[in-house]
Scaffold this active site. Structure first.
Site, PDB file in Angstrom:
ATOM      1  N   HIS A 151      -6.845   3.255  -1.923  1.00  0.00           N
ATOM      2  CA  HIS A 151      -7.004   3.155  -0.609  1.00  0.00           C
ATOM      3  C   HIS A 151      -5.707   3.326   0.221  1.00  0.00           C
ATOM      4  CE1 HIS A 151      -5.387  -0.559  -1.834  1.00  0.00           C
ATOM      5  NE2 HIS A 151      -5.059  -0.849  -0.415  1.00  0.00           N
ATOM      6  N   ASP A 152      -4.460   3.212  -0.420  1.00  0.00           N
ATOM      7  CA  ASP A 152      -3.113   3.234  -0.047  1.00  0.00           C
ATOM      8  C   ASP A 152      -2.839   4.865   0.165  1.00  0.00           C
ATOM      9  OD1 ASP A 152      -2.669   0.941   1.061  1.00  0.00           O
ATOM     10  OD2 ASP A 152      -2.132   0.319  -0.804  1.00  0.00           O
ATOM     11  N   ASP A 190      -1.847  -9.114  -4.580  1.00  0.00           N
ATOM     12  CA  ASP A 190      -1.221  -7.870  -3.457  1.00  0.00           C
ATOM     13  C   ASP A 190       0.234  -8.076  -3.252  1.00  0.00           C
ATOM     14  OD1 ASP A 190      -2.150  -5.899  -1.699  1.00  0.00           O
ATOM     15  OD2 ASP A 190      -1.064  -7.361  -0.315  1.00  0.00           O
ATOM     16  N   HIS A 208       1.881 -12.607   2.124  1.00  0.00           N
ATOM     17  CA  HIS A 208       1.737 -13.140   3.602  1.00  0.00           C
ATOM     18  C   HIS A 208       0.418 -13.380   3.745  1.00  0.00           C
ATOM     19  CE1 HIS A 208       1.249  -8.928   2.842  1.00  0.00           C
ATOM     20  NE2 HIS A 208       0.137  -9.117   3.553  1.00  0.00           N
ATOM     21  N   ARG A 268      -3.960   6.196   6.717  1.00  0.00           N
ATOM     22  CA  ARG A 268      -4.744   5.807   5.523  1.00  0.00           C
ATOM     23  C   ARG A 268      -6.214   5.939   5.740  1.00  0.00           C
ATOM     24  NH1 ARG A 268      -1.663   0.456   3.697  1.00  0.00           N
ATOM     25  NH2 ARG A 268      -2.221   0.079   5.894  1.00  0.00           N
ATOM     26  N   GLU A 278       0.060  -5.898  -8.217  1.00  0.00           N
ATOM     27  CA  GLU A 278       0.116  -4.855  -7.371  1.00  0.00           C
ATOM     28  C   GLU A 278       1.668  -4.676  -6.881  1.00  0.00           C
ATOM     29  OE1 GLU A 278      -0.081  -2.174  -3.291  1.00  0.00           O
ATOM     30  OE2 GLU A 278       0.433  -4.267  -3.489  1.00  0.00           O
TER      31      GLU A 278
HETATM   32  C1  GLC Z   1      -0.964  -3.577  -0.557  1.00  0.00           C
HETATM   33  C2  GLC Z   1      -2.110  -2.985  -0.097  1.00  0.00           C
HETATM   34  C3  GLC Z   1      -1.982  -2.201   1.551  1.00  0.00           C
HETATM   35  C4  GLC Z   1      -1.545  -3.285   2.468  1.00  0.00           C
HETATM   36  C5  GLC Z   1      -0.075  -4.111   1.776  1.00  0.00           C
HETATM   37  C6  GLC Z   1       0.126  -5.210   2.740  1.00  0.00           C
HETATM   38  O1  GLC Z   1       0.011  -2.876  -0.666  1.00  0.00           O
HETATM   39  O2  GLC Z   1      -2.758  -2.215  -0.969  1.00  0.00           O
HETATM   40  O3  GLC Z   1      -3.210  -1.788   1.725  1.00  0.00           O
HETATM   41  O4  GLC Z   1      -1.119  -2.684   3.521  1.00  0.00           O
HETATM   42  O5  GLC Z   1      -0.463  -4.583   0.503  1.00  0.00           O
HETATM   43  O6  GLC Z   1      -0.776  -6.274   2.595  1.00  0.00           O
END
Ligand code: GLC
Length: 655
Positions: free
Chosen positions: A382-383, A270, A170, A502, A312
């Site tokens: 971070h998540d 991501d 996105h 988070r 990811e």
């Molecule tokens: C990934 C990131 C996360 C974010 C999501 C949407 O999962 O690690 O922090 O909220 O993407 O971009």
């Protein structure tokens, strides 16, 4: 003049050779994805032009790096690789100050840094920077693209690779494409997934899951000003891209190579699981996602050969593996992918003091070796932590999936009686009962649970760091976890963060904790232990990620065991997940093929008594340093035994 022409000739030739190498990985994927498109031939020509243009403008030092890594393709799987992940502002304020911290990183043994989202985000709440409005600019709060390039160069000179995020699923709704789309520009509307009414969104919703059910329920947003429903999987301000449109592929390749040419070594792609939509499915990890990712990888290999892709995809074990290339994509997709299961299983075993589920899941779903790829291993990031444990896997370990997941949520939010964890819930989904968890490593491991838990908390953290350092892959230390930073409860006072728990585990770096003045402070103990683990890892060639990782089924449920199958001798890695001292019969160790008992972490021999090897005594790395000897209670210890026999190299059956 003649020299310049011949240099260009050499550069052209390299491009041609790399194109020839990667063409079979690229065109067949694009044929499948976009072959039916009326402008397909123009698209192919435009892509070639994009690749060539990027290569022509690639700086000489990076071209040299490409060559070096072509000749040394194993560079990222070596045991000297160790990563550190941080938000620029929370670690060092801005890019210029990161320069000042390079010594700190080197001292810790870091050779890879992930600068958390650093491209220009939308103003206000930007989902921690994952709502990008300009992929070609650095977040102005951190500095400029020139500052960024200077930093990548400085880090490279000090032997540290740089990873940054490239959000593929996105853009922010403030991105130039989105703004044009909102104004009615058809070309750009086709960059996103837009619908005139809610008929199709409703049908899609029937099988979709919600990523942020609390604060961003549903997967679509209606915009009355331009009369369209827009696909917004994550937050309202994050508009999903339409990857079925070849123009999107082209734009992203251009951006990807632009960033590669600024000195990026690793692109963290991501939220890749969500890139392809198919009616009647969860719209996650569809086969086309893997085709796109393979094609993107091929583009990088052609025009910026030294760059790696970290994918990811925080999904269930079986769904995750294809991101490292399976079947047709073997060796051609992500060089790196997060080992989400290892992380989840660490927390699960820590709460239950039982490694049965961990052992079974990791043995059942993951192969011993990977081609041209490895894991990004981590304990915290971070998540949030989502309990990605399937009902089938839980059942195979004699558990109810539903109950075990509920137990883990209760344990880590601290409500389960006797829990040592002080986490907080994230995105409670009333419909599914799903509750995810936020919290720092230290706070989840017991650092806030009173003095009697302090020593345990230190051991739990060091065990986690030793686990990710030895499993196979690049261990990623999340900023602050090397000094046991606890939860930042102040996030609720920041208007842009209060809705998102988070932020509790995204604290400011505590530089005072790094002065190591107090030898007994938890921060000092964890820092020195972590640094030692990384230093030992660097010295032990048998931990190279190319060597297999075989999960072992042992007689003691509190101990998680795996063997690293190095040609020079297998290394058995053992992790005690309980508060009690644990033993293993030497008979079992011998059955694994052990011929020498030696603790590789402390580089000391291991004592055997009454036919048992136990996790106390001098079996930890700490004794070498001269701190912690007074602590004679050693639960959560880790030790490694080197094997000199090939006997363990036979397949180990899953019971
Ligand atoms: C990934 C990131 C996360 C974010 C999501 C949407 O999962 O690690 O922090 O909220 O993407 O971009």
């Amino acid at each position: 003049m003649a020299r310049a022409a011949s240099a260009q000739g050499g550069k052209d030739e390299l491009f041609a050779l790399r194109l020839e190498r990667s063409a079979p990985d690229l065109w067949p994927m694009l044929d499948l994805l976009y072959g039916h498109h009326p402008d397909y031939e123009q698209f192919r020509a435009a892509l070639l032009k994009t690749l060539k243009k990027a290569w022509d403008s690639r700086p000489d030092d990076l071209c040299q790096l490409d060559l070096r890594r072509d000749l040394n393709p194993e560079w990222f799987r070596k045991p000297d690789m160790a990563g550190y992940v941080f938000y620029i502002d929370r670690f060092a304020k801005d890019l210029s100050q990161v320069f000042e911290k390079i010594d700190y990183l080197q001292e810790l043994g870091i050779t890879y840094v992930h600068l958390m989202p650093c491209l220009k985000p939308r103003p206000g709440d930007s989902d921690g920077g994952y709502s990008v409005m300009d992929y070609r600019k650095i977040n102005p709060d951190y500095g400029s693209m020139d500052d960024f390039e200077a930093l990548t160069k400085a880090l490279r000179e000090r032997g540290i690779s740089v990873c940054i995020d490239l959000v593929l699923n996105h853009t922010a709704k403030e991105h130039a494409w989105a703004k044009k789309a909102a104004k009615g520009d058809k070309k750009y509307q086709d960059y996103y997934l837009m619908f005139d009414d809610d008929t199709l969104p409703k049908r899609y919703e029937e099988s979709l899951v919600e990523v942020f059910p609390d604060n961003a329920p549903g997967n679509f947003t209606y915009y009355p000003d331009f009369g369209k429903w827009v696909w917004t999987t994550f937050n309202e301000h994050q508009w999903d891209l339409n990857w079925a449109n070849p123009q999107v592929f082209l734009e992203i390749v251009d951006i990807m190579l632009f960033l590669a040419n600024r000195g990026v070594d690793v692109l963290r792609l991501d939220a890749v699981a969500f890139m392809w939509k198919r009616m009647g499915t969860r719209c996650q990890s569809e086969p086309e996602v893997h085709m796109i990712l393979q094609a993107l990888r091929a583009c990088s290999r052609i025009a910026s050969a030294s760059v790696l892709h970290l994918e990811e995809a925080i999904v269930s074990p079986a769904e995750m593996l294809p991101y490292l290339g399976r079947g047709l994509h073997d060796g051609k997709e992500g060089n790196l992918a997060y080992h989400n299961s290892l992380m989840v299983q660490y927390w699960s075993a820590l709460a239950s003091r039982d490694t049965t589920l961990m052992t079974q899941v990791l043995a059942r779903h993951f192969p011993e070796t990977l081609s041209n790829a490895t894991y990004a291993t981590y304990i915290r990031c971070h998540d949030d932590i989502g309990w990605a444990i399937t009902d089938e896997d839980a059942q195979a370990a004699g558990l109810s999936g539903h109950h075990h997941r509920a137990f883990l949520s209760d344990f880590y939010d601290g409500t389960f009686p006797g829990s040592f964890a002080r986490g907080t819930l994230f995105q409670v989904n009333e419909a599914t009962g799903d509750k995810r968890i936020s919290g720092t490593f230290a706070s989840l491991a017991g650092a806030e649970a009173g003095p009697e838990q302090r020593e345990f908390a230190v051991q739990r953290m060091l065990m986690g760091h030793a686990l990710i350092a030895s499993f196979g892959g690049i261990p990623l230390i999340y900023m602050g976890d090397e000094v046991a930073l606890t939860n930042d409860y102040g996030y609720v006072n920041a208007p842009d963060h209060a809705h998102d728990s988070r932020w509790i585990h995204r604290p400011q770096m505590d530089w005072a904790a790094t002065d190591l003045a107090d030898a007994n402070a938890m921060s000092t103990r964890v820092y020195l232990g972590t640094r030692d683990i990384l230093a030992r890892r660097k010295e032990i060639q048998g931990l190279h990620a190319a060597y297999g990782t075989r999960i072992c089924f042992g007689p003691n449920r509190a101990i998680f065991a795996f063997a690293r199958l190095a040609p020079t001798g297998t290394i058995l890695c053992l992790f005690n997940f309980s508060e009690q001292w644990q033993s293993l019969p030497t008979q079992w160790l011998d059955q694994q093929g052990l011929t020498r008992y030696h603790d590789l972490l402390s580089d000391h021999p291991i004592a055997v008594s009454d036919g048992q090897v136990s996790s106390r005594g001098r079996a930890t790395w700490r004794s070498r340093r001269g701190y912690g000897q007074s602590v004679d209670h050693r639960p959560y210890s880790v030790f490694g035994y080197e094997q000199r026999s090939d006997r363990c190299n036979q397949a180990h059956p899953v019971p």
